[in-house]
Scaffold this motif. Sequence first.
Motif, PDB file in Angstrom:
ATOM      1  N   VAL A   1       0.167 -67.219 -79.549  1.00  0.00           N
ATOM      2  CA  VAL A   1       0.874 -66.750 -78.357  1.00  0.00           C
ATOM      3  C   VAL A   1       2.117 -65.979 -78.793  1.00  0.00           C
ATOM      4  N   MET A   2       2.289 -64.774 -78.244  1.00  0.00           N
ATOM      5  CA  MET A   2       3.493 -63.976 -78.467  1.00  0.00           C
ATOM      6  C   MET A   2       4.135 -63.666 -77.122  1.00  0.00           C
ATOM      7  N   GLU A   3       5.419 -63.885 -77.022  1.00  0.00           N
ATOM      8  CA  GLU A   3       6.190 -63.529 -75.829  1.00  0.00           C
ATOM      9  C   GLU A   3       7.254 -62.523 -76.248  1.00  0.00           C
ATOM     10  N   THR A   4       7.140 -61.289 -75.771  1.00  0.00           N
ATOM     11  CA  THR A   4       8.105 -60.258 -76.169  1.00  0.00           C
ATOM     12  C   THR A   4       9.389 -60.394 -75.356  1.00  0.00           C
ATOM     13  N   PRO A   5      10.520 -59.960 -75.905  1.00  0.00           N
ATOM     14  CA  PRO A   5      11.809 -60.153 -75.247  1.00  0.00           C
ATOM     15  C   PRO A   5      12.043 -59.192 -74.083  1.00  0.00           C
ATOM     16  N   GLY A   6      12.993 -59.565 -73.229  1.00  0.00           N
ATOM     17  CA  GLY A   6      13.355 -58.733 -72.081  1.00  0.00           C
ATOM     18  C   GLY A   6      14.627 -57.947 -72.337  1.00  0.00           C
ATOM     19  N   GLY A   7      14.871 -56.954 -71.476  1.00  0.00           N
ATOM     20  CA  GLY A   7      16.070 -56.130 -71.575  1.00  0.00           C
ATOM     21  C   GLY A   7      17.243 -56.722 -70.812  1.00  0.00           C
ATOM     22  N   GLY A   8      18.454 -56.340 -71.212  1.00  0.00           N
ATOM     23  CA  GLY A   8      19.655 -56.828 -70.551  1.00  0.00           C
ATOM     24  C   GLY A   8      19.846 -56.221 -69.171  1.00  0.00           C
ATOM     25  N   GLY A   9      20.487 -56.968 -68.266  1.00  0.00           N
ATOM     26  CA  GLY A   9      20.756 -56.491 -66.906  1.00  0.00           C
ATOM     27  C   GLY A   9      22.075 -55.744 -66.809  1.00  0.00           C
ATOM     28  N   LEU A  10      22.314 -55.157 -65.639  1.00  0.00           N
ATOM     29  CA  LEU A  10      23.543 -54.386 -65.378  1.00  0.00           C
ATOM     30  C   LEU A  10      24.137 -54.815 -64.044  1.00  0.00           C
ATOM     31  N   GLY A  11      25.381 -55.259 -64.050  1.00  0.00           N
ATOM     32  CA  GLY A  11      26.058 -55.663 -62.820  1.00  0.00           C
ATOM     33  C   GLY A  11      25.728 -57.103 -62.432  1.00  0.00           C
ATOM     34  N   LYS A  12      26.537 -57.665 -61.561  1.00  0.00           N
ATOM     35  CA  LYS A  12      26.382 -59.075 -61.180  1.00  0.00           C
ATOM     36  C   LYS A  12      25.054 -59.302 -60.442  1.00  0.00           C
ATOM     37  N   PRO A  13      24.334 -60.365 -60.802  1.00  0.00           N
ATOM     38  CA  PRO A  13      23.059 -60.648 -60.126  1.00  0.00           C
ATOM     39  C   PRO A  13      23.215 -60.839 -58.618  1.00  0.00           C
ATOM     40  N   THR A  14      24.338 -61.409 -58.194  1.00  0.00           N
ATOM     41  CA  THR A  14      24.529 -61.650 -56.760  1.00  0.00           C
ATOM     42  C   THR A  14      24.729 -60.365 -55.976  1.00  0.00           C
ATOM     43  N   ASP A  15      24.952 -59.247 -56.674  1.00  0.00           N
ATOM     44  CA  ASP A  15      25.102 -57.952 -56.003  1.00  0.00           C
ATOM     45  C   ASP A  15      23.759 -57.224 -55.862  1.00  0.00           C
ATOM     46  N   ARG A  16      22.679 -57.844 -56.338  1.00  0.00           N
ATOM     47  CA  ARG A  16      21.378 -57.171 -56.258  1.00  0.00           C
ATOM     48  C   ARG A  16      20.927 -57.094 -54.803  1.00  0.00           C
ATOM     49  N   ASP A  17      20.382 -55.955 -54.427  1.00  0.00           N
ATOM     50  CA  ASP A  17      19.866 -55.738 -53.075  1.00  0.00           C
ATOM     51  C   ASP A  17      18.830 -56.817 -52.749  1.00  0.00           C
ATOM     52  N   ARG A  18      18.978 -57.457 -51.583  1.00  0.00           N
ATOM     53  CA  ARG A  18      18.081 -58.547 -51.198  1.00  0.00           C
ATOM     54  C   ARG A  18      16.622 -58.091 -51.113  1.00  0.00           C
ATOM     55  N   LYS A  19      16.419 -56.840 -50.715  1.00  0.00           N
ATOM     56  CA  LYS A  19      15.047 -56.328 -50.637  1.00  0.00           C
ATOM     57  C   LYS A  19      14.409 -56.254 -52.030  1.00  0.00           C
ATOM     58  N   LEU A  20      15.235 -55.921 -53.028  1.00  0.00           N
ATOM     59  CA  LEU A  20      14.711 -55.856 -54.387  1.00  0.00           C
ATOM     60  C   LEU A  20      14.355 -57.246 -54.900  1.00  0.00           C
ATOM     61  N   VAL A  21      15.166 -58.250 -54.552  1.00  0.00           N
ATOM     62  CA  VAL A  21      14.841 -59.622 -54.943  1.00  0.00           C
ATOM     63  C   VAL A  21      13.543 -60.059 -54.269  1.00  0.00           C
ATOM     64  N   GLU A  22      13.397 -59.748 -52.996  1.00  0.00           N
ATOM     65  CA  GLU A  22      12.156 -60.078 -52.292  1.00  0.00           C
ATOM     66  C   GLU A  22      10.951 -59.442 -52.979  1.00  0.00           C
ATOM     67  N   ASN A  23      11.111 -58.171 -53.355  1.00  0.00           N
ATOM     68  CA  ASN A  23      10.010 -57.458 -53.995  1.00  0.00           C
ATOM     69  C   ASN A  23       9.672 -58.091 -55.349  1.00  0.00           C
ATOM     70  N   ASP A  24      10.720 -58.478 -56.099  1.00  0.00           N
ATOM     71  CA  ASP A  24      10.484 -59.137 -57.388  1.00  0.00           C
ATOM     72  C   ASP A  24       9.718 -60.448 -57.201  1.00  0.00           C
ATOM     73  N   LEU A  25      10.089 -61.198 -56.162  1.00  0.00           N
ATOM     74  CA  LEU A  25       9.395 -62.446 -55.874  1.00  0.00           C
ATOM     75  C   LEU A  25       7.940 -62.192 -55.495  1.00  0.00           C
ATOM     76  N   MET A  26       7.732 -61.203 -54.648  1.00  0.00           N
ATOM     77  CA  MET A  26       6.377 -60.889 -54.187  1.00  0.00           C
ATOM     78  C   MET A  26       5.484 -60.482 -55.363  1.00  0.00           C
ATOM     79  N   GLU A  27       6.032 -59.731 -56.303  1.00  0.00           N
ATOM     80  CA  GLU A  27       5.247 -59.247 -57.436  1.00  0.00           C
ATOM     81  C   GLU A  27       5.275 -60.220 -58.611  1.00  0.00           C
ATOM     82  N   GLU A  28       5.932 -61.358 -58.408  1.00  0.00           N
ATOM     83  CA  GLU A  28       5.995 -62.419 -59.412  1.00  0.00           C
ATOM     84  C   GLU A  28       6.660 -61.954 -60.699  1.00  0.00           C
ATOM     85  N   LEU A  29       7.656 -61.091 -60.549  1.00  0.00           N
ATOM     86  CA  LEU A  29       8.482 -60.670 -61.680  1.00  0.00           C
ATOM     87  C   LEU A  29       9.645 -61.633 -61.882  1.00  0.00           C
TER      88      LEU A  29
END
Length: 557
Positions: A508-536
């Motif tokens: 099993v290999m799990e490749t690393p993720g990239g760093g984020g930009l800006g505070k997570p609590t400032d993320r657009d709620r629609k984008l969080v919903e979309n991430d949840l829907m797509e299981e990201l």
Amino acid sequence: MKGSQAFNRQLVWDRLLAIVEDQAQALMRTAFSPVVREAGDLSAGVFDTHGNMLAQAVTGTPGHVNAMAQAVPHFLQVVPISAMKPGDVLITNDPWLATGHLNDFTLVTPTFVNGQVVALFASTSHIADVGGRGFGPDANDVYEEGIRIPIMYLFREGVVNESLIQLVKANVRDPVVAEGDLYSLAACNEFGSQKLIQACEEFGIKRFDEIGNSILKISKEAMQAEINKLAPGTHCYSMNIDGYDRPIHLQCSLTIKQNCIEIDFDGTSPISQYGINVPLPYAEAYACFGVRCLVGNDIPNNAGSLSTISVRASKGSILNAEPPCAVSARHAIGQMLPDVVIGCLSQVLKDQVPCEGASCIWNPVLMNSPIASRNFDAPPFVVNPIFNGGTGARNGKDGLSTTAFPSGVRTTSTEVNEVTSPLIFLKREFLPDTGGPGQFRGGLGQVIEIQHRHRAPFEISKMFERVKHAALGRNGANAGSLGRVYLRDGEEYAGKGKEYIPSGATLVMETPGGGGLGKPTDRDRKLVENDLMEELVSAEQATSVYQFHGSVDKESS
């Protein structure tokens, strides 16, 4: 008249770009190695008779092409233009004369018009096996890493150097592929030469010097103008990465001056006893690429524009390792350099700069075990698939998931990996929660699960980064996830080194993720919903990190 000359010059330039791209595509069509044919681990370009790169193909990697840009003058020191004959093809895989390790072979071919050399075509591709310990970081000097070929003739006046071919075939695990890849490099150079000869006839060009000088002058002046838009000054950035047996510290200072940028890696860790050392040409290649990503990125990448950037690393530094240092896995360190250089430029360009990403490609070498050859009905094999982690978040955009940056190579498909080996890829999926949480999320990594089709044991040579040191976020964002390598229900492995995968086990290999930009609590709620829907993103991360308390109806969505 001047307008007509400029128009003709533009037509010639456009033709040159088309020719070198055709050259690269010819290499991909004829290559035997899947890592070249499917992933584009190559470079192609045309050079003037002084060894200056005029144009490069879009297809290919910056490590190959920018290092190759410095390699051609070395060929001319051994075989000057005056000694070249039609049908000559020169070759080397010397890490310090070409692109940094023995697995990359560079070929140079002269193009003749009316009996005179008017240009040179060069190409580089990765050959999966060159003998020795095999492609990996475990060697202690270059002599353990495989066959090393000085600059010499592969073809002389159209006649193949059979002694060299036999020597190469006798020293590698897959001689058919190695020989085929060398011929594919020669073929793509010849293809480029024929296209250039046609263009010279069409445009009435007898010598290329004037056009080449004009291309280089325009490119250099355009790059200088872009540099001069930046405020002068020196900016520093550092990064700690995994290394082999101990962490590596990368220290960079970038100085913006009139007409030029100077990069100095003084303070970087010393050479390693393992094969992760970087020859200076490869360090220069990726450091320059870090600048070119952000400064004058629409200006042609050639000897003119590259001449405005200088790179220094002290002798004895892991970024200026001299012979006979082991250098096979030089990409594991070299591909981290754009992030370091971009970190310096972030202090000047601010919001235009992406965050740190996985950066180093995950390109395991998977091969049969000697035990399998003796005790199982399992064929020998060597494959070098490409997997990628996530890139860092960008201004106003999330990072790209499972995308190669800075190398630019494509992922080899599961179908090709399975056809060219006795391995079965049970899973290849995005890995939720691996992108660094932020107002703009880092790109995701992936999970890959592999078994041997005949349940035989096999081996993996690992050259992975970001297993211990994550890609950092910026402006209040979180880091990307760490990578992992392990056996399902079994042992956890280090990011570098060769391992024996037991009979019937699942790697099993799990490749690393990239760093984020800006505070997570400032993320657009629609984008969080979309991430949840797509299981990201998982519901747990959405709640605990993004402070999202809504719900998503996946079926109705």
